[in-house]
Design an enzyme around this catalytic site. Structure first.
Site, short mmCIF file in Angstrom:
data_model
loop_
_atom_site.label_atom_id
_atom_site.label_comp_id
_atom_site.label_asym_id
_atom_site.label_seq_id
_atom_site.Cartn_x
_atom_site.Cartn_y
_atom_site.Cartn_z
N GLU A 103 -0.12 -1.58 6.01
CA GLU A 103 0.65 -1.08 7.17
C GLU A 103 1.06 0.83 6.90
O GLU A 103 1.44 0.94 7.91
CB GLU A 103 2.44 -1.11 6.03
N ASP A 125 0.71 -1.30 0.22
CA ASP A 125 -0.06 -0.23 0.16
C ASP A 125 0.64 1.70 -0.25
O ASP A 125 2.16 1.34 0.27
CB ASP A 125 -0.48 0.00 1.49
#
Length: 394
Positions: free
Chosen positions: A151, A89
């Site tokens: 994350e 991400d």
């Protein structure tokens, strides 16, 4: 032991081609639903490259998070092995502040620009390229490429892996941007909410209500006293800021000057050093603020804004640290930013953070990966694979 023929080397494009495809696929994670994306497409792209190379690929949905997936790709078998880990991400972006399309890899000034180039899709391209150089060799221990979800927002991808007890390995390198310098420790992050609830009333007579803001004033004094205590007790010279920190970030309370404040809410963060336990810190805070609420007959809520990231430390004497110091020529250091390292460490692996790019390029408009980091990054990862997966281990 596993050996693969060289004809699988063309499964993935070159490094630039891989990064172009990864950057082109939005995978923003955010607590704001209007920004949040699935990472499924990025995970599928990685799987499509790794499976033809001989990796066994497992895609694992993150429980309770639709559209979010972790990927575990394993080449070889054995009880040990090396995990090369990254998150799929990115953070949100401000399109108006970018000089080029965030989702198109753009080369200028010997840099590759794009959202996620250094934080941290570029690491996957380098790790796959490094693995490709060893496909015709015999693996004594497995190589695992790990790709996680969310994350940048919740860390729930890494949490889910720790709860599942996967993956199993002996050593783990997380490819966050460190300028290819090994990092063996970082502080934790805690973000907390403290709420006092009182009783409103006409300000002409304080006895008509219970002032939550006055209670918060006293509680803030207790928090600052606690901060002073922690900073006198804990110190780690490896960090630029050598003590744990507490920041009073924002406060909201009341609605009018002539009304007794019925509700006051404080948000603050803590950055604990390695060796400081987050639940112990929360209990110490509660022990300080609960008497304030009780003495003023105020309702009290104290809770995390998110679950937090524990502090992390790997011993300076660990084999992984020593090998990475030797390969890079840099001593292992400490950083202020947090990573998924505590959860990989919880799985029993020696864990270290090291990857291409620099943290001051992350989370910024015109994020970039300096081309000077690419070849050295591949070389270092290739040598780690050689050391931990190809060579016989004692």
């Amino acid at each position: 032991m596993t050996q693969h023929s060289a004809d699988t080397r063309n499964a993935a494009p070159d490094i630039r081609g891989m990064l172009e495809r990864l950057i082109a696929q939005p995978s923003i994670s955010s607590a704001s639903p209007e920004w949040d994306h699935s990472n499924e497409a990025v995970v599928n792209i990685l799987a499509g490259w790794l499976e033809p190379m001989g990796f066994t690929v497992e895609i694992m949905p993150v429980p309770g998070m639709p559209g979010k997936f972790n990927l575990i790709a394993t080449l070889g078998s054995g009880p040990g092995g090396l995990v090369l880990s990254g998150h799929t991400d990115t953070v949100p972006f401000d399109d108006q502040r970018w000089q080029s399309d965030p989702f198109k890899l753009t080369e200028r000034d010997d840099r590759w620009y794009g959202l996620g180039t250094c934080d941290m899709k570029g690491f996957f391209a380098l790790a796959i390229e490094a693995a490709r150089a060893h496909l015709d060799q015999t693996f004594q221990q497995p190589l695992i490429i790990l790709a996680t979800a969310d994350e940048e927002s919740s860390m729930n991808g890494a949490r889910a892996l720790a709860e599942a007890g996967r993956p199993k390995g002996r050593y783990a390198v997380i490819g966050e941007p460190t300028g290819l310098k090994p990092v063996r420790m970082h502080k934790g992050i805690m973000m907390e909410r403290l709420v006092f609830e009182g009783q409103s009333g006409h300000s002409s007579d304080p006895a008509l209500g219970r002032n939550a803001m006055e209670g918060m004033h006293t509680a803030i004094g207790e928090l600052l006293s606690l901060r002073d205590h922690w900073q006198s007790k804990y110190r780690n010279d490896n960090f630029q800021v050598q003590v744990p920190t507490m920041n009073l970030g924002c406060i909201h309370g009341g609605d009018n000057p002539n009304r007794i404040c019925a509700n006051c809410e404080l948000h603050f963060d803590l950055r604990p050093l390695p060796g400081m336990d987050m639940e112990t810190l929360r209990q110490a805070i509660l022990d300080k603020v609960r008497p304030v609420a009780q003495s003023r007959e105020l309702g009290l809520r104290f809770e995390p804004l998110f679950d937090g990231v524990p502090p992390f430390e790997t011993s300076a004497d660990s084999e992984l640290v020593k090998v990475c110091e030797r390969l890079t020529g840099h001593p292992a250091q400490a950083v202020a930013f947090a990573t998924e390292a505590p959860w990989l460490q919880k799985l029993g692996m020696e864990t270290l953070v090291m990857g291409p790019g620099h943290i001051d390029q992350a989370h910024q408009p015109d994020e970039y990966l300096d081309l000077s980091q690419v070849k050295p990054g591949v070389d270092i990862l290739s040598r780690l694979i050689q050391h931990f997966c190809i060579q016989p281990q004692a």
